[in-house]
Write an enzyme that holds these catalytic residues in place. Structure first.
Site, PDB file in Angstrom:
ATOM      1  N   ASP A  81       0.665  -1.237   0.036  1.00 43.06           N
ATOM      2  CA  ASP A  81       0.036  -0.087  -0.005  1.00 43.06           C
ATOM      3  C   ASP A  81       0.905   1.256  -0.060  1.00 43.06           C
ATOM      4  O   ASP A  81       1.910   1.015  -0.060  1.00 43.06           O
ATOM      5  CB  ASP A  81      -0.894  -0.170   1.192  1.00 43.06           C
ATOM      6  CG  ASP A  81      -0.323  -0.261   2.332  1.00 43.06           C
ATOM      7  OD1 ASP A  81       0.835  -0.164   2.735  1.00 43.06           O
ATOM      8  OD2 ASP A  81      -0.575  -1.195   3.512  1.00 43.06           O
ATOM      9  N   ASP A  83       1.818   5.106   1.627  1.00 41.19           N
ATOM     10  CA  ASP A  83       1.284   5.988   2.638  1.00 41.19           C
ATOM     11  C   ASP A  83       2.158   7.433   2.086  1.00 41.19           C
ATOM     12  O   ASP A  83       3.003   7.654   1.398  1.00 41.19           O
ATOM     13  CB  ASP A  83       2.331   5.495   3.897  1.00 41.19           C
ATOM     14  CG  ASP A  83       1.670   4.115   4.553  1.00 41.19           C
ATOM     15  OD1 ASP A  83       0.483   3.991   4.294  1.00 41.19           O
ATOM     16  OD2 ASP A  83       2.610   3.309   4.956  1.00 41.19           O
ATOM     17  N   ASP A 160      11.600   3.891  12.202  1.00 33.88           N
ATOM     18  CA  ASP A 160      12.379   2.844  12.605  1.00 33.88           C
ATOM     19  C   ASP A 160      13.701   2.462  11.974  1.00 33.88           C
ATOM     20  O   ASP A 160      14.537   2.253  12.622  1.00 33.88           O
ATOM     21  CB  ASP A 160      11.548   1.554  12.752  1.00 33.88           C
ATOM     22  CG  ASP A 160      10.516   1.078  11.582  1.00 33.88           C
ATOM     23  OD1 ASP A 160      10.752   1.747  10.570  1.00 33.88           O
ATOM     24  OD2 ASP A 160       9.871   0.130  11.617  1.00 33.88           O
TER      25      ASP A 160
HETATM   26  P1  ATP Z   1       4.784  -3.133   5.172  1.00 42.92           P
HETATM   27  O1  ATP Z   1       3.439  -2.277   5.212  1.00 42.92           O
HETATM   28  O2  ATP Z   1       5.664  -3.612   4.070  1.00 42.92           O
HETATM   29  O3  ATP Z   1       4.659  -4.344   6.268  1.00 42.92           O
HETATM   30  P2  ATP Z   1       5.904  -0.654   6.216  1.00 42.92           P
HETATM   31  O4  ATP Z   1       7.392  -0.551   6.628  1.00 42.92           O
HETATM   32  O5  ATP Z   1       5.301   0.132   5.166  1.00 42.92           O
HETATM   33  O6  ATP Z   1       6.018  -2.416   5.797  1.00 42.92           O
HETATM   34  P3  ATP Z   1       3.866   0.043   8.002  1.00 42.92           P
HETATM   35  O7  ATP Z   1       3.483  -0.593   9.072  1.00 42.92           O
HETATM   36  O8  ATP Z   1       3.103   0.348   6.834  1.00 42.92           O
HETATM   37  O9  ATP Z   1       4.977  -0.962   7.433  1.00 42.92           O
HETATM   38  O10 ATP Z   1       4.534   1.549   8.453  1.00 42.92           O
HETATM   39  C1  ATP Z   1       4.856   2.568   7.623  1.00 42.92           C
HETATM   40  C2  ATP Z   1       6.125   3.301   8.033  1.00 42.92           C
HETATM   41  O11 ATP Z   1       5.692   3.991   9.381  1.00 42.92           O
HETATM   42  C3  ATP Z   1       7.369   2.660   8.011  1.00 42.92           C
HETATM   43  O12 ATP Z   1       7.974   2.331   6.956  1.00 42.92           O
HETATM   44  C4  ATP Z   1       8.028   3.131   8.911  1.00 42.92           C
HETATM   45  O13 ATP Z   1       8.633   4.345   8.459  1.00 42.92           O
HETATM   46  C5  ATP Z   1       6.948   3.715   9.982  1.00 42.92           C
HETATM   47  N1  ATP Z   1       7.101   2.776  11.296  1.00 42.92           N
HETATM   48  C6  ATP Z   1       5.949   1.828  11.244  1.00 42.92           C
HETATM   49  N2  ATP Z   1       6.201   1.204  12.262  1.00 42.92           N
HETATM   50  C7  ATP Z   1       7.069   1.969  13.249  1.00 42.92           C
HETATM   51  C8  ATP Z   1       7.485   1.619  14.728  1.00 42.92           C
HETATM   52  N3  ATP Z   1       7.207   0.690  15.442  1.00 42.92           N
HETATM   53  N4  ATP Z   1       8.402   2.690  15.082  1.00 42.92           N
HETATM   54  C9  ATP Z   1       8.716   3.627  14.204  1.00 42.92           C
HETATM   55  N5  ATP Z   1       8.471   3.717  12.983  1.00 42.92           N
HETATM   56  C10 ATP Z   1       7.558   2.907  12.335  1.00 42.92           C
HETATM   57 MG    MG Z   2       3.177  -0.190   4.749  1.00 39.74          MG
END
Ligand code: ATP
Ligand code: MG
Length: 470
Positions: A81, A83, A160
């Site tokens: 997705d 963001d 993160d």
């Molecule tokens: P995916 O969606 O493929 O599982 P993602 O990295 O996009 O991986 P999301 O949960 O959609 O994960 O989070 C979007 C963004 O928000 C991350 O890329 C990161 O920059 C930030 N983020 C998410 N979780 C955390 C966390 N626990 N601590 C700090 N930043 C976070």
């Molecule tokens: Mg994501």
């Protein structure tokens, strides 16, 4: 309150807010990576995310695609997705898009809808200063709430991993890199931003994310990022059960569950890290079954077929249920009540650590109970089993048990034939199912007797996985 928040946005960088002691230094400006270096084209961004960034920028705000989507595109993976991060407040974003809504308590975000797609828009936030009213930590240092708006540079530093802190501007096709994420993408390195111990303490889920993302993307967890994980794994238990369930689901439904779980186990992280894994990976029979279930799940997800979380969780916990069931039967509890006891016991033990939603719990029980029902092949019972709305899941589950060697293949093959057989053949199959084909079946008949709920103890079969084991 809105005024207060807006004031915070404008007070950023003024130095009035003390920096958190362990927060990494906020860089002055980002490295700007041109498209010929990172390769991500505007056309690869979903039309909804493009619309969101274009519209916000036209209104004078900053707006970038951020996080997993940028990382995945740079690694030539298809993003799940998109963001968007912006300097507009949630209220300002909401005012710009008719089809949008403000969501979230811990983080206030805006969901912008275009057709079937939803893009999540978050306002730049800062790492929190100690003593800040907007940041509350529990006694372990875990952040309970953080909603302090900040600059884009601060927003990068509170993320993160470096590879998750890249900002893509669809208008210019440039990537803004505040903490070396582009180089880490190139070398496929998962590197935490800031001090790993502090960052894991703030949010233990980051440890799980490190393992999940590394396994999913074929990346290496950099030494400093990896080192404290083993010793800190147990603080994952402080994470609320509902969030842990969500995170576990992400891991298991990533299409790379086998790789993720293997990595967790290889690093000794299955102890206490993910509730269930320590239990399930340490029973020889259960382990084989669990790997098979995970493999099938990965295959289905990669082939874009649906998977049922209830089925998967039923599989993960099956050998726990089996052990409790056998123990109950050994104590002389009749089979069906013993099964109900076993299911309740396993589910309530898990509920303390991980919040399996009730609707999944109900389906899981149905699948487990069907394992007993599918062994009952006399009279009208097979027909009743066929009519059960969960028959298909129960049958698939049985086939998996056969494949893992827990149950005689004969039972699975019987059901494979029975469900499609013409009526005349079915009657014959039922008649023959009762006539001693192998030792396993004789045992079942001896134990099964005449009544549906068998009161006899399981005896020495409790530890011997055979057809009767389930
Ligand atoms: P995916 O969606 O493929 O599982 P993602 O990295 O996009 O991986 P999301 O949960 O959609 O994960 O989070 C979007 C963004 O928000 C991350 O890329 C990161 O920059 C930030 N983020 C998410 N979780 C955390 C966390 N626990 N601590 C700090 N930043 C976070
Ligand atoms: Mg994501």
């Amino acid at each position: 309150m809105i005024r207060k928040l807006i004031e915070k946005v404008f007070s950023r960088g003024s130095g009035r807010r003390a920096a958190a002691p362990t927060a990494p230094a906020v860089p002055t400006g980002p490295a700007i990576i041109p498209v010929d270096q990172h390769g991500v084209r505007r056309s690869q961004i979903s039309s909804c995310a493009r619309r969101v960034t274009d519209t916000l920028q036209a209104q004078g705000y900053k707006a970038y695609v951020v996080g997993g989507a940028v990382r995945d595109l740079m690694l030539q993976h298809t993003p799940k997705d998109f963001d968007v991060a912006t300097d507009a407040t949630p209220e300002q974003v909401h005012a710009v898009f008719r089809r949008s809504r403000i969501i979230g308590r811990r983080f206030r975000l805006v969901h912008v809808m275009c057709g079937a797609e939803t893009v999540e828009v978050s306002t730049f936030r800062a790492a929190q200063a100690v003593g800040d009213d907007n940041q509350i930590k529990d006694e372990h240092g875990r952040i309970l709430r953080d909603n302090v708006f900040g600059s884009q540079a601060e927003d990068a530093m509170r993320r993160d991993f470096t590879v998750n802190a890249l900002y893509y501007d669809p208008a210019t096709e440039q990537v803004l890199d505040y903490c070396g994420g582009a180089a880490d993408v190139a070398s496929r390195t998962m590197r935490i931003i800031g001090d790993p111990v502090e960052r894991y303490r703030e949010d233990p889920v980051r440890m799980l994310r490190a393992v999940r993302l590394a396994a999913k993307l074929g990346m290496t967890i950099e030494r400093r990022t990896r080192e404290p994980i083993q010793a800190m794994a147990e603080i994952v238990q402080n994470v609320p059960a509902a969030r842990l369930f969500e995170e576990m689901l992400k891991l298991l439904l990533s299409g790379h569950a086998v790789a993720c779980v293997r990595q967790l186990r290889d690093e000794g992280l299955h102890h206490g890290m993910l509730p269930m894994l320590d239990v399930i990976l340490e029973q020889p029979m259960g382990e084989r079954f669990v790997w098979l279930a995970l493999e099938r799940t990965d295959e289905r997800i990669r082939a874009d077929k649906g998977v049922s979380p209830a089925f998967l969780f039923a599989a993960l916990l099956w050998h726990e249920v089996l052990a409790a069931w056998n123990a109950g039967r050994e104590r002389g509890v009749p089979e069906v009540p013993a099964m109900h006891d076993a299911m309740d016991q396993v589910l309530s033990t898990q509920a303390e650590k991980i919040a399996i939603p009730r609707r999944f719990g109900t389906d899981m029980k149905e699948i487990w109970l069907l394992q007993w029902r599918l062994e009952q092949r006399s009279g009208k019972r097979p027909y009743r089993a066929l009519e059960n709305p969960k028959f298909r899941a129960g049958y698939d589950f049985l086939v998996l048990r056969c494949e893992s060697g827990e149950v005689d293949e004969e039972l699975g093959n019987w059901w494979t034939r029975f469900q499609d057989a013409p009526e005349s053949e079915r009657a014959e199959m039922i008649a023959n199912a009762g006539s001693g084909a192998g030792p396993a079946k004789k045992r079942r008949r001896r134990r099964g007797g005449k009544r549906p709920a068998n009161g006899e103890p399981a005896g020495d079969e409790s530890s011997a996985p055979g057809p009767d084991a389930g």
